[in-house]
Design an enzyme around this catalytic site. Structure first.
Site, PDB file in Angstrom:
ATOM      1  N   ASP A  23      10.266  39.595 -17.758  1.00 28.70           N
ATOM      2  CA  ASP A  23      10.020  39.868 -16.330  1.00 28.70           C
ATOM      3  C   ASP A  23       9.393  41.245 -16.106  1.00 28.70           C
ATOM      4  O   ASP A  23       9.562  41.847 -15.049  1.00 28.70           O
ATOM      5  CB  ASP A  23      11.323  39.788 -15.509  1.00 28.70           C
ATOM      6  CG  ASP A  23      12.084  38.511 -15.772  1.00 28.70           C
ATOM      7  OD1 ASP A  23      11.451  37.449 -15.790  1.00 28.70           O
ATOM      8  OD2 ASP A  23      13.317  38.580 -15.955  1.00 28.70           O
ATOM      9  N   LYS A  26       4.145  40.809 -17.049  1.00 23.79           N
ATOM     10  CA  LYS A  26       3.077  40.406 -17.972  1.00 23.79           C
ATOM     11  C   LYS A  26       2.021  39.579 -17.250  1.00 23.79           C
ATOM     12  O   LYS A  26       0.845  39.683 -17.546  1.00 23.79           O
ATOM     13  CB  LYS A  26       3.652  39.577 -19.137  1.00 23.79           C
ATOM     14  CG  LYS A  26       4.576  40.369 -20.028  1.00 23.79           C
ATOM     15  CD  LYS A  26       5.198  39.501 -21.087  1.00 23.79           C
ATOM     16  CE  LYS A  26       6.155  38.453 -20.533  1.00 23.79           C
ATOM     17  NZ  LYS A  26       7.353  38.966 -19.860  1.00 23.79           N
ATOM     18  N   ASN A  48      10.720  27.918 -19.533  1.00 24.13           N
ATOM     19  CA  ASN A  48      11.813  28.804 -19.123  1.00 24.13           C
ATOM     20  C   ASN A  48      11.257  30.150 -18.673  1.00 24.13           C
ATOM     21  O   ASN A  48      11.914  30.899 -17.973  1.00 24.13           O
ATOM     22  CB  ASN A  48      12.801  29.008 -20.282  1.00 24.13           C
ATOM     23  CG  ASN A  48      12.119  29.450 -21.566  1.00 24.13           C
ATOM     24  OD1 ASN A  48      10.917  29.296 -21.715  1.00 24.13           O
ATOM     25  ND2 ASN A  48      12.889  29.981 -22.488  1.00 24.13           N
ATOM     26  N   GLY A  50       8.689  32.617 -16.574  1.00 21.21           N
ATOM     27  CA  GLY A  50       8.058  32.526 -15.255  1.00 21.21           C
ATOM     28  C   GLY A  50       7.205  33.754 -15.036  1.00 21.21           C
ATOM     29  O   GLY A  50       7.725  34.857 -14.991  1.00 21.21           O
ATOM     30  N   HIS A  51       5.910  33.573 -14.966  1.00 24.62           N
ATOM     31  CA  HIS A  51       5.012  34.707 -14.777  1.00 24.62           C
ATOM     32  C   HIS A  51       4.434  34.627 -13.377  1.00 24.62           C
ATOM     33  O   HIS A  51       3.914  33.589 -12.986  1.00 24.62           O
ATOM     34  CB  HIS A  51       3.869  34.688 -15.784  1.00 24.62           C
ATOM     35  CG  HIS A  51       4.350  34.730 -17.203  1.00 24.62           C
ATOM     36  ND1 HIS A  51       4.144  35.792 -18.017  1.00 24.62           N
ATOM     37  CD2 HIS A  51       5.055  33.848 -17.926  1.00 24.62           C
ATOM     38  CE1 HIS A  51       4.698  35.560 -19.197  1.00 24.62           C
ATOM     39  NE2 HIS A  51       5.254  34.378 -19.156  1.00 24.62           N
ATOM     40  N   THR A  52       4.530  35.712 -12.655  1.00 22.53           N
ATOM     41  CA  THR A  52       4.048  35.708 -11.279  1.00 22.53           C
ATOM     42  C   THR A  52       2.712  36.422 -11.189  1.00 22.53           C
ATOM     43  O   THR A  52       2.586  37.546 -11.667  1.00 22.53           O
ATOM     44  CB  THR A  52       5.062  36.429 -10.362  1.00 22.53           C
ATOM     45  OG1 THR A  52       6.363  35.953 -10.694  1.00 22.53           O
ATOM     46  CG2 THR A  52       4.762  36.187  -8.903  1.00 22.53           C
ATOM     47  N   GLN A 289       8.578  35.986 -22.127  1.00 18.34           N
ATOM     48  CA  GLN A 289       9.821  36.776 -22.200  1.00 18.34           C
ATOM     49  C   GLN A 289       9.546  38.174 -22.780  1.00 18.34           C
ATOM     50  O   GLN A 289       8.419  38.639 -22.728  1.00 18.34           O
ATOM     51  CB  GLN A 289      10.900  36.046 -23.001  1.00 18.34           C
ATOM     52  CG  GLN A 289      11.521  34.884 -22.255  1.00 18.34           C
ATOM     53  CD  GLN A 289      10.932  33.547 -22.623  1.00 18.34           C
ATOM     54  OE1 GLN A 289      10.242  33.391 -23.598  1.00 18.34           O
ATOM     55  NE2 GLN A 289      11.207  32.538 -21.816  1.00 18.34           N
ATOM     56  N   THR A 367      14.665  30.845 -12.309  1.00 24.71           N
ATOM     57  CA  THR A 367      15.975  30.366 -11.864  1.00 24.71           C
ATOM     58  C   THR A 367      16.379  30.893 -10.493  1.00 24.71           C
ATOM     59  O   THR A 367      17.316  30.385  -9.891  1.00 24.71           O
ATOM     60  CB  THR A 367      17.058  30.848 -12.844  1.00 24.71           C
ATOM     61  OG1 THR A 367      16.991  32.271 -12.898  1.00 24.71           O
ATOM     62  CG2 THR A 367      16.852  30.274 -14.226  1.00 24.71           C
ATOM     63  N   GLY A 368      15.717  31.952 -10.003  1.00 21.91           N
ATOM     64  CA  GLY A 368      16.112  32.567  -8.739  1.00 21.91           C
ATOM     65  C   GLY A 368      17.373  33.421  -8.888  1.00 21.91           C
ATOM     66  O   GLY A 368      17.858  33.996  -7.920  1.00 21.91           O
ATOM     67  N   LYS A 397       5.594  48.701 -11.709  1.00 19.93           N
ATOM     68  CA  LYS A 397       6.629  48.765 -10.657  1.00 19.93           C
ATOM     69  C   LYS A 397       7.163  50.175 -10.402  1.00 19.93           C
ATOM     70  O   LYS A 397       8.321  50.340 -10.028  1.00 19.93           O
ATOM     71  CB  LYS A 397       7.763  47.789 -10.975  1.00 19.93           C
ATOM     72  CG  LYS A 397       7.272  46.329 -11.000  1.00 19.93           C
ATOM     73  CD  LYS A 397       8.382  45.345 -11.116  1.00 19.93           C
ATOM     74  CE  LYS A 397       8.604  44.584  -9.844  1.00 19.93           C
ATOM     75  NZ  LYS A 397       9.490  43.434  -9.949  1.00 19.93           N
ATOM     76  N   GLY A 489       2.325  48.356  -7.208  1.00 15.99           N
ATOM     77  CA  GLY A 489       2.535  47.285  -6.233  1.00 15.99           C
ATOM     78  C   GLY A 489       2.189  45.959  -6.876  1.00 15.99           C
ATOM     79  O   GLY A 489       1.557  45.929  -7.934  1.00 15.99           O
TER      80      GLY A 489
HETATM   81  P1  GDP Z   1       6.502  38.417 -16.119  1.00 16.44           P
HETATM   82  O1  GDP Z   1       7.367  37.271 -16.465  1.00 16.44           O
HETATM   83  O2  GDP Z   1       6.546  39.497 -17.153  1.00 16.44           O
HETATM   84  O3  GDP Z   1       5.106  38.039 -15.754  1.00 16.44           O
HETATM   85  O4  GDP Z   1       7.124  39.092 -14.832  1.00 16.44           O
HETATM   86  P2  GDP Z   1       7.582  38.386 -13.459  1.00 16.44           P
HETATM   87  O5  GDP Z   1       6.490  37.587 -12.926  1.00 16.44           O
HETATM   88  O6  GDP Z   1       8.891  37.726 -13.642  1.00 16.44           O
HETATM   89  O7  GDP Z   1       7.914  39.653 -12.570  1.00 16.44           O
HETATM   90  C1  GDP Z   1       6.999  40.560 -12.232  1.00 16.44           C
HETATM   91  C2  GDP Z   1       7.007  40.669 -10.728  1.00 16.44           C
HETATM   92  O8  GDP Z   1       6.672  41.971 -10.375  1.00 16.44           O
HETATM   93  C3  GDP Z   1       5.982  39.772 -10.078  1.00 16.44           C
HETATM   94  O9  GDP Z   1       6.475  39.312  -8.857  1.00 16.44           O
HETATM   95  C4  GDP Z   1       4.813  40.695  -9.853  1.00 16.44           C
HETATM   96  O10 GDP Z   1       4.000  40.327  -8.749  1.00 16.44           O
HETATM   97  C5  GDP Z   1       5.507  41.983  -9.579  1.00 16.44           C
HETATM   98  N1  GDP Z   1       4.787  43.181  -9.975  1.00 16.44           N
HETATM   99  C6  GDP Z   1       3.983  43.365 -11.050  1.00 16.44           C
HETATM  100  N2  GDP Z   1       3.570  44.644 -11.089  1.00 16.44           N
HETATM  101  C7  GDP Z   1       4.133  45.274 -10.033  1.00 16.44           C
HETATM  102  C8  GDP Z   1       4.116  46.611  -9.550  1.00 16.44           C
HETATM  103  O11 GDP Z   1       3.507  47.499 -10.127  1.00 16.44           O
HETATM  104  N3  GDP Z   1       4.864  46.861  -8.422  1.00 16.44           N
HETATM  105  C9  GDP Z   1       5.575  45.909  -7.772  1.00 16.44           C
HETATM  106  N4  GDP Z   1       6.269  46.246  -6.676  1.00 16.44           N
HETATM  107  N5  GDP Z   1       5.606  44.637  -8.203  1.00 16.44           N
HETATM  108  C10 GDP Z   1       4.904  44.338  -9.313  1.00 16.44           C
END
Ligand code: GDP
Length: 498
Positions: A23, A26, A48, A50-52, A289, A367-368, A397, A489
């Site tokens: 999380d 990535k 399992n 989840g990339h946003t 992961q 999973t929330g 972040k 952000g």
């Molecule tokens: P991944 O599994 O490594 O891709 O990570 P996730 O998708 O679970 O979580 C990353 C979350 O942080 C996503 O909702 C992104 O949009 C958000 N995100 C990524 N970079 C930043 C950042 O620099 N600042 C903030 N506030 N959110 C970010």
């Protein structure tokens, strides 16, 4: 790796890995890096993960909204060639749903741009039920591991046991039917031997239905599916006893097989990489992961079942290690973990934890579940930089940390007088409640940094924080690690290059 560069003739290969507990963001890094890439390949894990990624919702005025991907590489919105390698485990029902999900944002060409290796193992309803049944038994013994119940562990076990179905089986309907029938019979005997009661059996299928309904909300809202399409209770035998409904399962998997093969993308992904590199292309390898969830190097036993490290890209894709030019590590400016297990730098001040939680929206993408939050842990990130031979770190972040008076960084652990600069290899030590993280305390910053456009305009405390983390990561490592970008952000442009 770097020394091989001069000798290698063609192509560029970059691997992106999480260097915490997953999380890390990535998805955003892959999305950004994929702008220059010709091929983006997922090398491990299953749905399992989840990339946003923030994408333009084409059917909704192009508004930027989050798209959560579980199987497809986080580059679908870039309309590039994408692939799923042999090291991944694929739930064919989930893959079909995810393709429709991204199509609902306006990225339907994924059906043409996606390749899936025939060697990839399948996750079926058997593995999903097994995942839940095993967690049930572990919970009874007071030791749940917090699985996402997507069937990933049992699917990898099926690979090791040589019983797994493969994507190749989707190409051969008759054999698929025979193999499914055999596996369902074997599995029924196994579940009965496990002592699963008929009440628990019904509950498992009801829970799977609930999980699927939650995961596929968008498809239902957009009327691309009905609720009945996610009813897993039809896969249980109608007599209420422990057993399966073979006809319903056969029909569902034959339908998925028909759809997936109609996309014409089942092909040798290792060979696809070879051809792309031969044409001097740029290939991006996406891990799922994070390092601390790696099946060998993670925080045992609270790990995932796959190889999350950069080396997993080699075994998962059929490429040699010296093909990789660059290893990028992704970290957040703090630490989170979801599920059970140790988090040595857990933030004990409830208001600080709550602020990070809320501002960082720290809820699991699959999973929330709320994620536990901790201070930046340079011990785990440093170990992960070594395991992945990371050269470049993206620290995301940092905007989430605005408004804190002070920020802590853990630079080493102490246990019974012993000091650790790397993650203890003995998992009993990592799990020991006496393990003390030792911290440096740095001044925080008040300003909202999410709109800063140039590195030099950042508050000096932010620059100091990044420099300190970089210094700590480089301690006792043979390679040079640089933090070249930070995230300010969630938006695709919200990062700053140093
Ligand atoms: P991944 O599994 O490594 O891709 O990570 P996730 O998708 O679970 O979580 C990353 C979350 O942080 C996503 O909702 C992104 O949009 C958000 N995100 C990524 N970079 C930043 C950042 O620099 N600042 C903030 N506030 N959110 C970010």
């Amino acid at each position: 790796m770097a020394t091989m560069k001069a000798e290698k003739k063609k192509g560029t290969v970059i691997v992106v890995s999480g260097i915490q507990w997953g999380d890390e963001g990535k998805g955003k890094v892959i999305d950004q890096e994929s702008q220059e890439a010709d091929l983006i390949v997922r090398h491990g894990g299953g749905n399992n993960a989840g990339h946003t990624v923030m994408v333009a919702d084409i059917f909704n005025g192009g508004q930027q909204i989050p798209m959560v991907l579980h199987l497809l590489p986080s580059a679908v919105a870039r309309r590039k060639a994408i692939a799923i390698g042999a090291g991944v485990v694929v739930d064919p029902l989930a893959l079909v749903n995810e393709v429709d999900y991204v199509s609902s944002f306006g990225y339907g060409e994924v059906r043409r741009t996606l390749s899936v290796d025939p060697r990839t193992a399948l996750v079926t309803v058997i593995e999903r039920v097994m995942d839940m049944a095993q967690e049930l038994i572990r919970s009874r013994n007071g030791k749940p591991i917090g699985t996402t119940a997507r069937g990933i562990g049992p699917a990898y076990a099926g690979v090791a046991n040589r019983t797994a179905l493969k994507v190749a089986d989707l190409l051969h309907p008759k054999q698929l039917c025979t193999l499914l029938e055999q596996r369902l019979e074997e599995a029924t005997r196994l579940f009965r031997a496990m002592g699963i009661t008929s009440t628990q059996w019904r509950q498992i299928f009801a829970d799977l239905t609930g999980m699927e309904l939650r995961a596929n909300q968008r498809l239902i809202e957009r009327k691309l599916r009905t609720e009945a399409d996610f009813d897993y209770t039809v896969f249980a035998s109608a007599n209420g006893k422990v057993g399966f409904n073979f006809a319903a399962i056969e029909a569902a998997y034959q339908n998925a097989a028909h759809l997936i093969t109609s996309w014409r993308g089942v092909r040798d992904v290792s060979d696809l990489i070879r051809r792309t590199v031969m044409l001097s292309g740029r290939v991006l390898l996406e891990g799922a992961q994070g390092a601390m969830l790696d099946v060998n190097f993670g925080s045992w036993p609270n790990v995932t079942s796959s190889h999350t490290l950069a080396g997993g890209a080699c075994t998962g894709l059929g490429i040699g290690p010296t093909l990789i030019d660059t290893s990028i590590g992704v970290a957040k400016g703090y630490t989170t973990r979801v599920g059970s297990g140790p988090l040595p730098t857990r933030i004990t001040e409830p208001e600080i934890a709550a602020s990070i939680h809320q501002r960082g929206n720290e809820f699991g993408a699959s999973t929330g579940r709320p994620r536990d939050v901790g201070w930046f842990d340079a011990v785990i990130a440093r170990s992960a930089c070594w395991w992945n031979l990371v050269q470049t770190v993206r620290l995301l972040k940092l905007d989430v940390l605005s408004g804190l008076d002070e920020i802590k960084i853990c630079f080493r652990y102490c246990l019974n007088g012993e000091r650790f600069y790397q993650v203890p290899a003995d998992y009993h030590q990592l799990n020991d409640s006496g393990l003390e993280p030792e911290y440096l305390t740095l001044p925080g910053w008040e300003q909202d940094i999410s709109k800063v456009r140039r590195w030099r305009d950042l508050p000096k405390e932010v620059k100091g924080y990044v420099a300190k983390i970089e210094q700590l990561l480089n301690e006792r490592l043979p390679q040079r690690v640089t933090i070249d970008q930070i995230g300010i952000g969630p938006g695709p442009d919200q990062y700053l290059t140093r």
